[in-house]
Write an enzyme that holds these catalytic residues in place. Structure first.
Site, mmCIF file in Angstrom:
data_model
loop_
_atom_site.group_PDB
_atom_site.id
_atom_site.type_symbol
_atom_site.label_atom_id
_atom_site.label_comp_id
_atom_site.label_asym_id
_atom_site.label_seq_id
_atom_site.Cartn_x
_atom_site.Cartn_y
_atom_site.Cartn_z
ATOM 1 N N PRO A 27 19.539 -64.319 63.875
ATOM 2 C CA PRO A 27 19.873 -65.486 64.699
ATOM 3 C C PRO A 27 21.267 -65.288 65.289
ATOM 4 C CG PRO A 27 20.242 -65.992 62.388
ATOM 5 C CD PRO A 27 19.690 -64.589 62.435
ATOM 6 N N MET A 28 21.382 -65.394 66.606
ATOM 7 C CA MET A 28 22.686 -65.235 67.256
ATOM 8 C C MET A 28 22.824 -66.339 68.293
ATOM 9 S SD MET A 28 22.802 -61.063 67.639
ATOM 10 C CE MET A 28 21.025 -60.907 67.961
ATOM 11 N N GLU A 29 23.767 -67.233 68.045
ATOM 12 C CA GLU A 29 23.932 -68.407 68.911
ATOM 13 C C GLU A 29 24.191 -67.984 70.352
ATOM 14 O OE1 GLU A 29 26.591 -72.488 69.322
ATOM 15 O OE2 GLU A 29 27.428 -70.725 68.348
ATOM 16 N N GLN A 93 16.805 -72.358 61.030
ATOM 17 C CA GLN A 93 18.140 -72.298 60.431
ATOM 18 C C GLN A 93 18.917 -73.581 60.725
ATOM 19 O OE1 GLN A 93 21.773 -69.900 61.755
ATOM 20 N NE2 GLN A 93 21.035 -68.621 60.065
ATOM 21 N N CYS A 123 28.406 -68.353 60.331
ATOM 22 C CA CYS A 123 28.903 -68.464 61.706
ATOM 23 C C CYS A 123 30.430 -68.462 61.743
ATOM 24 C CB CYS A 123 28.377 -69.738 62.358
ATOM 25 S SG CYS A 123 28.974 -69.942 64.056
ATOM 26 N N LYS A 164 22.322 -67.425 54.569
ATOM 27 C CA LYS A 164 22.976 -66.306 55.255
ATOM 28 C C LYS A 164 24.484 -66.491 55.132
ATOM 29 C CE LYS A 164 22.810 -63.441 59.406
ATOM 30 N NZ LYS A 164 24.206 -63.377 59.872
ATOM 31 N N ASN A 223 23.104 -56.863 56.801
ATOM 32 C CA ASN A 223 23.264 -57.108 58.229
ATOM 33 C C ASN A 223 24.670 -56.700 58.642
ATOM 34 O OD1 ASN A 223 24.256 -59.921 60.071
ATOM 35 N ND2 ASN A 223 22.828 -58.449 60.923
ATOM 36 N N ARG A 248 23.063 -57.535 67.212
ATOM 37 C CA ARG A 248 23.400 -57.103 68.575
ATOM 38 C C ARG A 248 22.765 -55.758 68.931
ATOM 39 N NH1 ARG A 248 29.366 -56.616 68.263
ATOM 40 N NH2 ARG A 248 28.808 -56.126 66.112
#
Length: 344
Positions: A27-29, A93, A123, A164, A223, A248
């Protein structure tokens, strides 16, 4: 089902999920939104190595139980059995600091069809941290414990709850406390980005520091800074886990999920490796992205340029396209430039 049957169902689910090394899309905002998830999971499926699951961008929990339309906005896959068009499951999430509120929202997400709940303690964004969300809670292991425990108790017993994290906030001095909080909380598995909040995304990632979390009696997923086959192998060796979440690197090279278990760079096989996605094969996916749903074309073009900018690190052809369209605002012109790039 009674509670003991639900617990057994959950354990069976976890055993099945982790029966083989898992490969997850991170998950990447502002990056792996529903459209990007759809594209990347489709590519992975087409290459024969689908992601085992992906996780939604975080849904911020602040003052109340969110209405259904907010969950559907972030996770439209909930309308389709919580899966992308290619069949990849999407876990929901959530992010916040109030345990009871997090629990109530998690329970509601499950009512809407979430197959699992993931809790964000990783985050690094300043705006999130300043409101006691994300990685700032790594300095409050007791709060982490309260949140995970409350969520675990609130959601149906057969639905997994995961967390996470990063290695710490400013440093790694609280790692033992964090590990203890996870251990006591009832989390079903743990994903670790191998850097602190302060280290951000600056290389290197400290994969070896994940090793100590393997003392937990739950699966651990590594990760951070995985860009190719060699990185993946080193990460798994140093972290002591076969499970990987790709971030990424998976956006820069959408075939990374297939490559991490296939050494394509050093392959002596004269037959073209099926794990490699060539630029011409990526064109159709980029056009599909540009034809996807967004608030308007300005937003869509901006999101596409973000992706293309990242693709320049993975494909030399992307640099040529980027130079030609970086100031272009017309979607049709950009699509024409993409099509022309495989005719040059």
């Amino acid at each position: 089902m009674n509670n003991s049957q639900q617990l057994q169902t959950r354990q069976n689910t976890i055993n099945q999920l982790f029966a083989a090394p898992v490969r997850l899309l991170a998950p990447m905002e502002g990056l792996t939104d529903p459209l990007m998830r759809q594209i990347l999971t489709q590519i992975a499926s087409d290459l024969g190595r689908p992601y085992d699951w992906s996780v939604s961008e975080f849904i911020r929990i602040t003052q109340h139980v969110l209405p259904a339309h907010v969950f559907y906005k972030y996770v439209p896959e909930l309308h389709h059995d919580a899966k992308t068009a290619s069949g990849t499951p999407i876990h929901v999430q959530i992010l916040g600091s109030e345990a009871q509120l997090m629990a109530e929202n998690a329970a509601y997400a499950c009512e809407l069809g979430a197959p699992a709940i993931d809790i964000n303690f990783g985050c690094p964004a300043k705006t999130v941290n300043s409101h006691r969300g994300g990685s700032v809670l790594l300095d409050e292991p007791e709060t982490m414990y309260q949140i995970i425990s409350a969520v675990r108790q609130a959601v149906p017993a057969h639905i997994p709850v995961s967390a996470k994290i990063r290695l710490g906030y400013t440093d790694t001095s609280r790692m033992d406390d964090i590990r203890g909080a996870i251990n006591d909380s009832g989390a079903d598995w743990l994903t670790i980005h191998a850097r602190t909040k302060t280290q951000g995304y600056k290389p290197p990632a400290y994969w070896d520091k994940i090793q100590s979390f393997n003392a937990l009696d739950i699966p651990v997923i590594a990760n951070g800074e995985i860009w190719n086959f060699e990185h993946a192998q080193n990460c798994m060796t140093q972290a002591g886990t076969p499970h990987l979440m790709l971030g990424r690197g998976a956006v820069t090279r959408p075939d990374l999920v297939a490559q991490v278990d296939n050494d394509t760079e050093n392959s002596t096989d004269s037959v073209e490796n099926t794990a490699t996605l060539l630029w011409q094969d990526l064109i159709a996916h980029q056009i599909k992205f540009l034809e996807g749903e967004a608030k308007n074309d300005v937003v869509l073009v901006g999101r596409y340029k973000q992706w293309l900018g990242m693709l320049t690190k993975g494909y030399v052809e992307a640099q040529t396209v980027w130079e030609g369209i970086k100031r272009e605002k017309n979607k049709a012109v950009i699509i024409s430039a993409l099509q022309a790039s495989i005719q040059d």
